[in-house]
Design an enzyme around this catalytic site. Structure first.
Site, PDB file in Angstrom:
ATOM      1  CG  HIS A  76      -2.285  -0.944   1.094  1.00 45.15           C
ATOM      2  ND1 HIS A  76      -2.968  -1.125   2.160  1.00 45.15           N
ATOM      3  CD2 HIS A  76      -1.678  -2.150   0.324  1.00 45.15           C
ATOM      4  CE1 HIS A  76      -4.273  -2.130   2.151  1.00 45.15           C
ATOM      5  NE2 HIS A  76      -3.428  -2.909   1.012  1.00 45.15           N
ATOM      6  CE1 TYR A 204      -4.434   3.376   9.635  1.00 44.46           C
ATOM      7  CE2 TYR A 204      -5.067   3.323  11.833  1.00 44.46           C
ATOM      8  CZ  TYR A 204      -4.336   2.366  10.731  1.00 44.46           C
ATOM      9  OH  TYR A 204      -3.383   1.243  11.307  1.00 44.46           O
ATOM     10  N   PRO A 296      -2.474  -1.429  19.271  1.00 43.93           N
ATOM     11  CG  PRO A 296      -4.586  -2.283  18.929  1.00 43.93           C
ATOM     12  CD  PRO A 296      -4.086  -1.836  19.368  1.00 43.93           C
ATOM     13  CE1 TYR A 388      -0.846   3.099   9.823  1.00 47.12           C
ATOM     14  CE2 TYR A 388      -0.279   2.954   7.846  1.00 47.12           C
ATOM     15  CZ  TYR A 388      -0.791   2.347   8.678  1.00 47.12           C
ATOM     16  OH  TYR A 388      -1.810   1.681   8.477  1.00 47.12           O
TER      17      TYR A 388
HETATM   18  P1  FAD Z   1       3.885 -13.096  20.747  1.00 41.57           P
HETATM   19  O1  FAD Z   1       2.943 -12.493  19.507  1.00 41.57           O
HETATM   20  O2  FAD Z   1       2.636 -12.630  21.749  1.00 41.57           O
HETATM   21  O3  FAD Z   1       4.498 -13.663  20.952  1.00 41.57           O
HETATM   22  C1  FAD Z   1       4.638 -15.086  22.540  1.00 41.57           C
HETATM   23  C2  FAD Z   1       4.951 -16.320  22.114  1.00 41.57           C
HETATM   24  O4  FAD Z   1       5.370 -16.654  22.766  1.00 41.57           O
HETATM   25  C3  FAD Z   1       3.588 -17.002  21.830  1.00 41.57           C
HETATM   26  O5  FAD Z   1       3.528 -17.817  20.772  1.00 41.57           O
HETATM   27  C4  FAD Z   1       3.159 -17.392  23.267  1.00 41.57           C
HETATM   28  O6  FAD Z   1       1.886 -19.183  22.684  1.00 41.57           O
HETATM   29  C5  FAD Z   1       4.485 -17.823  23.583  1.00 41.57           C
HETATM   30  N1  FAD Z   1       4.497 -18.059  24.940  1.00 41.57           N
HETATM   31  C6  FAD Z   1       3.855 -17.658  26.184  1.00 41.57           C
HETATM   32  N2  FAD Z   1       4.242 -17.844  27.014  1.00 41.57           N
HETATM   33  C7  FAD Z   1       4.720 -18.515  26.954  1.00 41.57           C
HETATM   34  C8  FAD Z   1       5.914 -19.278  28.003  1.00 41.57           C
HETATM   35  N3  FAD Z   1       5.569 -19.884  28.865  1.00 41.57           N
HETATM   36  N4  FAD Z   1       6.724 -20.477  27.132  1.00 41.57           N
HETATM   37  C9  FAD Z   1       6.163 -20.825  26.216  1.00 41.57           C
HETATM   38  N5  FAD Z   1       6.179 -20.291  25.022  1.00 41.57           N
HETATM   39  C10 FAD Z   1       5.024 -18.589  25.832  1.00 41.57           C
HETATM   40  N6  FAD Z   1       1.550  -4.817  15.559  1.00 41.57           N
HETATM   41  C11 FAD Z   1       1.415  -4.771  13.964  1.00 41.57           C
HETATM   42  O7  FAD Z   1       3.171  -4.195  14.061  1.00 41.57           O
HETATM   43  N7  FAD Z   1       0.663  -4.638  12.943  1.00 41.57           N
HETATM   44  C12 FAD Z   1      -0.506  -4.315  13.415  1.00 41.57           C
HETATM   45  O8  FAD Z   1      -0.830  -4.217  12.548  1.00 41.57           O
HETATM   46  C13 FAD Z   1      -1.399  -5.300  14.322  1.00 41.57           C
HETATM   47  N8  FAD Z   1      -2.634  -5.103  14.935  1.00 41.57           N
HETATM   48  C14 FAD Z   1      -2.536  -5.528  16.826  1.00 41.57           C
HETATM   49  C15 FAD Z   1      -4.206  -6.039  16.457  1.00 41.57           C
HETATM   50  C16 FAD Z   1      -4.533  -6.850  17.236  1.00 41.57           C
HETATM   51  C17 FAD Z   1      -5.963  -6.989  17.465  1.00 41.57           C
HETATM   52  C18 FAD Z   1      -3.586  -7.185  18.054  1.00 41.57           C
HETATM   53  C19 FAD Z   1      -4.264  -7.688  19.432  1.00 41.57           C
HETATM   54  C20 FAD Z   1      -2.348  -7.106  17.868  1.00 41.57           C
HETATM   55  C21 FAD Z   1      -1.820  -6.192  16.752  1.00 41.57           C
HETATM   56  N9  FAD Z   1      -0.155  -5.879  16.935  1.00 41.57           N
HETATM   57  C22 FAD Z   1       0.145  -4.773  15.839  1.00 41.57           C
HETATM   58  C23 FAD Z   1       0.494  -5.812  18.034  1.00 41.57           C
HETATM   59  C24 FAD Z   1       1.473  -7.812  17.473  1.00 41.57           C
HETATM   60  O9  FAD Z   1       0.509  -8.604  17.158  1.00 41.57           O
HETATM   61  C25 FAD Z   1       2.423  -7.992  18.808  1.00 41.57           C
HETATM   62  O10 FAD Z   1       3.222  -7.314  19.095  1.00 41.57           O
HETATM   63  C26 FAD Z   1       3.131  -9.390  18.299  1.00 41.57           C
HETATM   64  O11 FAD Z   1       1.985 -10.613  18.380  1.00 41.57           O
HETATM   65  C27 FAD Z   1       4.649  -9.230  19.605  1.00 41.57           C
HETATM   66  O12 FAD Z   1       5.644  -9.911  19.085  1.00 41.57           O
HETATM   67  P2  FAD Z   1       6.159 -10.874  20.089  1.00 41.57           P
HETATM   68  O13 FAD Z   1       7.027 -12.776  19.622  1.00 41.57           O
HETATM   69  O14 FAD Z   1       6.532  -9.667  21.144  1.00 41.57           O
HETATM   70  O15 FAD Z   1       5.156 -11.692  21.376  1.00 41.57           O
HETATM   71  C1  PHB Z   2      -5.326  -4.983  10.700  1.00 39.84           C
HETATM   72  O1  PHB Z   2      -5.241  -5.243   9.268  1.00 39.84           O
HETATM   73  O2  PHB Z   2      -5.099  -6.225  11.682  1.00 39.84           O
HETATM   74  C2  PHB Z   2      -4.123  -3.834  11.375  1.00 39.84           C
HETATM   75  C3  PHB Z   2      -4.518  -2.680  10.661  1.00 39.84           C
HETATM   76  C4  PHB Z   2      -4.025  -1.277  10.951  1.00 39.84           C
HETATM   77  C5  PHB Z   2      -3.230  -1.230  12.322  1.00 39.84           C
HETATM   78  C6  PHB Z   2      -4.138  -2.093  13.165  1.00 39.84           C
HETATM   79  C7  PHB Z   2      -4.683  -3.678  13.165  1.00 39.84           C
HETATM   80  O3  PHB Z   2      -3.288  -0.523  12.728  1.00 39.84           O
END
Ligand code: FAD
Ligand code: PHB
Length: 404
Positions: A76, A204, A296, A388
């Site tokens: 995009h 948005y 988010p 962004y």
């Molecule tokens: P996580 O993805 O949480 O991974 C952690 C892992 O550790 C998991 O697999 C979990 O099961 C595991 N774990 C937990 N406890 C233990 C344990 N005790 N032992 C072993 N394993 C364990 N971010 C963006 O950049 N762009 C977006 O558009 C965006 N949209 C989002 C929309 C929503 C609705 C949500 C909820 C989040 C969004 N995010 C977005 C945020 C993004 O999803 C997270 O920041 C990202 O998942 C972080 O990655 P991580 O690997 O740090 O953590």
């Molecule tokens: C998504 O596509 O899930 C999404 C996009 C933009 C955001 C958050 C989530 O800011």
């Protein structure tokens, strides 16, 4: 049976942070074991982020796992901000020397990384139970149970990539961490719908009834969100009521609205800003959501996990290949510079685009003026665009042993 294993880096968590780090270490010839408490299917099916910054896509490509995003990612060059019934276009590419974002599901990123790791036979344990970390100051060890077997992994370093609810941050001794936190008085109700996206770019929306967001996953799947109370129960919302509210908030005066289709998945997510500092204690390093959460609205969470991993990968490469300890020592400070800028941006996007239960009439008018200014000023649009699409990484890819 007790298995005693030895590795260089023990990684807790197979989300984006843990899997990206494992890949970066592998590219540099550093051994790691990844330990995840959920099943492979659960990790791959989890619907979460969708927006990859320009630099995150470059990182995936440099790591040799960019084929999926090149094939299935939607590039995009712009984004829309909608208020008072009108959509305003922000030309991301035109304002940032050609940079844009790529819409590609987090679960696809995770699937690509798992497939790549499994294909090399490198160790990755799913469904690990009772995961514990010890010896953080001297000789780190991770213990867990897998099926009927007990495992004890001795390592030089532990990477705590276990997300916000993980155990690694909790393992820091009392008094070491400072917590910076802000909870928001709302959450997001999100759906995945089988409907062709009706816009090529994200929208948005600031509406009198609250925030709404139009996004997508593919040419046939639309992803939508709207602001609800933080404790809203998803059971209260029939599919019909969800569509009614989505359309009410998103339909613009020129008649644009999302296409409607069967709802494939729905959930409510709370919103918070959170930073735990420092991101290191002894030989334990936190990366991604284990150390920080952003609301988010700025689409920054997954991208911050990627930038932490780049800094940690470089520090570990420097240690193993050149005996350097300075990059390890600077890890937290280096990460936090970018983390705080993303925190500020995410807080600002959230504050500008949501309705607050305790807001005054003054606040409401100020928000509208903010949006009016944003969409009418090239300087303001440039500021949004450069944040962004993603601020530059704090360290160059080459310093982490990656091709550019
Ligand atoms: P996580 O993805 O949480 O991974 C952690 C892992 O550790 C998991 O697999 C979990 O099961 C595991 N774990 C937990 N406890 C233990 C344990 N005790 N032992 C072993 N394993 C364990 N971010 C963006 O950049 N762009 C977006 O558009 C965006 N949209 C989002 C929309 C929503 C609705 C949500 C909820 C989040 C969004 N995010 C977005 C945020 C993004 O999803 C997270 O920041 C990202 O998942 C972080 O990655 P991580 O690997 O740090 O953590
Ligand atoms: C998504 O596509 O899930 C999404 C996009 C933009 C955001 C958050 C989530 O800011």
């Amino acid at each position: 049976m007790l298995h005693r294993l030895t590795t260089q880096v023990g990684i807790v968590g197979a989300g984006p942070a843990g899997l990206l780090l494992a890949r970066l270490l592998q590219v540099n010839g550093i051994d790691a074991i990844v330990i995840e408490n959920r099943s492979r299917e659960h990790v791959i099916d989890r619907v979460r982020a969708g927006v990859l910054e320009h630099g995150t896509v470059t990182l995936l490509t440099a790591l040799g796992v960019g084929a999926g995003v090149r094939r299935g990612g939607l590039r995009h060059d712009g984004v829309h901000i909608s208020f008072r019934g009108h959509r305003h276009h922000i030309d991301l590419a035109g304002l940032t020397d050609g940079k844009g974002i790529t819409v590609y599901g987090q679960n696809e990123v995770v699937r690509d990384l798992i497939d790549a790791r499994v294909a090399t036979g490198a160790p990755l344990y799913f469904e690990a139970a009772h995961v514990e970390v010890r010896g953080l100051e001297s000789s780190p060890e991770i213990r867990f149970r897998h099926g009927d077997d007990e495992y004890e992994v001795r390592c030089d370093f532990i990477a705590g990539c276990d997300g916000f609810h993980g155990i690694c941050r909790q393992a820091f001794p009392e008094g070491v961490l400072t917590i910076y936190e802000r909870a928001y008085p709302f959450g997001w109700l999100g759906i995945l719908a089988e409907a062709a996206p009706s816009s090529d770019e994200l929208v948005y929306t600031y509406h009198d009834r609250g925030f709404a967001l139009f996004s997508m996953r593919s040419p046939t799947i639309t992803r939508l969100y709207f602001q609800v109370a933080p404790d809203e129960s998803i059971e209260q919302w029939s599919d019909h009521a969800i569509w009614e509210e989505m359309l009410r908030r998103m339909t613009t005066s020129d008649g644009w609205q999302p296409s409607v289709g069967p709802i494939l998945q729905k959930s409510v997510t709370p919103m918070r800003s959170f930073v735990a500092a420092p991101m290191r204690h002894g030989r334990l390093f936190l990366a991604g959501d284990a150390a920080h959460i952003v609301p988010p609205t700025g689409a920054k969470g997954l991208n911050l996990a990627a930038s932490d991993v780049l800094v940690l990968g470089r520090a570990l490469k420097g240690f193993y290949q050149a005996g350097r300890t300075d990059w390890l020592a600077e890890y937290s400070e280096t990460c936090l510079r970018r983390v705080w800028k993303a925190q500020r941006f995410s807080w600002w996007m959230t504050s500008t685009l949501h309705r607050f239960p305790d807001e005054t009439a003054f606040d409401h008018q100020r928000q509208l003026a903010d949006l009016d200014y944003l969409t009418g000023s090239r300087a303001a649009m440039t500021s949004l665009a450069e944040q962004y699409v993603g601020l530059p990484f704090e360290v160059p890819l080459e310093s982490a042993g990656l091709p550019v």
